[in-house]
Design a protein around this motif. Sequence first.
Motif, short mmCIF file in Angstrom:
data_model
loop_
_atom_site.label_atom_id
_atom_site.label_comp_id
_atom_site.label_asym_id
_atom_site.label_seq_id
_atom_site.Cartn_x
_atom_site.Cartn_y
_atom_site.Cartn_z
N GLY A 112 0.79 -1.23 0.00
CA GLY A 112 0.00 0.00 0.00
C GLY A 112 0.82 1.27 0.00
N VAL A 113 2.15 1.16 -0.15
CA VAL A 113 3.02 2.34 -0.11
C VAL A 113 3.85 2.37 -1.40
CG1 VAL A 113 4.85 3.55 1.15
CG2 VAL A 113 3.16 2.19 2.40
N SER A 114 4.02 3.56 -1.94
CA SER A 114 4.83 3.76 -3.13
C SER A 114 5.78 4.92 -2.90
CB SER A 114 3.93 4.08 -4.34
OG SER A 114 4.70 4.57 -5.42
N PRO A 115 6.99 4.88 -3.47
CA PRO A 115 7.87 6.04 -3.37
C PRO A 115 7.22 7.30 -3.94
CG PRO A 115 9.05 4.16 -4.27
CD PRO A 115 7.61 3.78 -4.20
N PHE A 116 6.26 7.12 -4.84
CA PHE A 116 5.60 8.26 -5.47
C PHE A 116 4.49 8.85 -4.60
CE2 PHE A 116 7.30 5.56 -8.87
CZ PHE A 116 8.25 6.44 -9.36
N ASP A 117 4.30 8.30 -3.41
CA ASP A 117 3.37 8.87 -2.43
C ASP A 117 3.98 10.09 -1.73
OD1 ASP A 117 1.61 6.78 -2.98
OD2 ASP A 117 2.18 5.61 -1.22
N PHE A 118 5.28 10.30 -1.90
CA PHE A 118 6.01 11.33 -1.17
C PHE A 118 6.49 12.40 -2.14
CE2 PHE A 118 6.17 7.30 0.93
CZ PHE A 118 5.82 7.61 2.23
N LYS A 119 6.11 13.63 -1.88
CA LYS A 119 6.47 14.72 -2.80
C LYS A 119 7.93 15.11 -2.73
CE LYS A 119 1.87 16.46 -3.11
NZ LYS A 119 1.11 17.42 -3.79
N ILE A 134 22.25 16.16 1.26
CA ILE A 134 22.91 16.90 0.18
C ILE A 134 21.92 17.39 -0.88
CG2 ILE A 134 25.15 15.83 0.46
CD1 ILE A 134 24.34 14.06 -2.01
N GLY A 135 20.66 17.01 -0.76
CA GLY A 135 19.69 17.43 -1.74
C GLY A 135 18.32 16.86 -1.44
N VAL A 136 17.39 17.18 -2.33
CA VAL A 136 16.01 16.70 -2.18
C VAL A 136 15.52 16.27 -3.56
CG1 VAL A 136 13.64 17.35 -1.58
CG2 VAL A 136 15.56 18.26 -0.25
N LEU A 137 14.95 15.07 -3.63
CA LEU A 137 14.27 14.63 -4.84
C LEU A 137 12.80 14.99 -4.70
CD1 LEU A 137 15.69 11.05 -5.53
CD2 LEU A 137 16.16 13.15 -6.77
N THR A 138 12.23 15.50 -5.75
CA THR A 138 10.81 15.86 -5.70
C THR A 138 10.03 15.10 -6.76
OG1 THR A 138 11.10 17.73 -7.20
CG2 THR A 138 11.30 18.18 -4.85
N TYR A 139 8.76 14.88 -6.47
CA TYR A 139 7.86 14.23 -7.41
C TYR A 139 6.62 15.08 -7.52
CZ TYR A 139 4.49 10.99 -9.38
OH TYR A 139 3.54 10.41 -10.16
N GLN A 140 6.31 15.47 -8.73
CA GLN A 140 5.11 16.25 -8.96
C GLN A 140 4.33 15.60 -10.12
OE1 GLN A 140 5.77 20.41 -9.46
NE2 GLN A 140 3.67 20.83 -10.02
N PRO A 141 3.17 15.02 -9.80
CA PRO A 141 2.39 14.37 -10.85
C PRO A 141 1.96 15.38 -11.92
CG PRO A 141 1.49 13.88 -8.68
CD PRO A 141 2.54 14.92 -8.51
N VAL A 142 1.90 14.92 -13.15
CA VAL A 142 1.39 15.74 -14.25
C VAL A 142 -0.12 15.71 -14.19
CG1 VAL A 142 1.30 15.96 -16.76
CG2 VAL A 142 3.40 15.21 -15.67
N ASP A 143 -0.74 16.87 -14.25
CA ASP A 143 -2.21 16.93 -14.24
C ASP A 143 -2.73 16.23 -15.48
OD1 ASP A 143 -2.21 18.40 -11.90
OD2 ASP A 143 -2.15 20.32 -12.96
N SER A 144 -3.80 15.44 -15.28
CA SER A 144 -4.37 14.75 -16.43
C SER A 144 -5.68 15.35 -16.87
CB SER A 144 -4.57 13.28 -16.13
OG SER A 144 -5.14 13.07 -14.87
#
Length: 137
Positions: free
Chosen positions: A101-108, A127-137
Amino acid sequence: MTNRILAHCHCKSVIFSVELSNGFETIRRCNCSFCRMRGAVAVSAELSGIEVMSGREFLTEYRFNSKQAVHYFCSKCGIYTFHQRRSNPNQYGVNIACLEGVSPFDFKKIEVMDGVHHPKDGGGGVIGVLTYQPVDS
């Protein structure tokens, strides 16, 4: 009362449960050579926080460089499940994608830790931050 999460590798040959050390507050990526190549997002669990329920015989171990961190993979599907941490040998790092029930893409935002200059070698830190921003559909 414990808050255990069911987890498994891709083929479900290895099934385990996890009690996270501090919920998802420890979520991170690492930039060491090994973590860069496997691309996993990890969270922490105490050594007592993982119970392999089935498939222990399918877990295979990999160690590199200092040989202190013990990385476990499913020998059938190849998925990294968890590892005993070098920076804190009393904890496991757990592949968040294995948690049901958990995905790495659950975290912005996911912090990236400096594993190239490991804390045990006098370096480390964020040393940094990875970000995830879904594309609006």
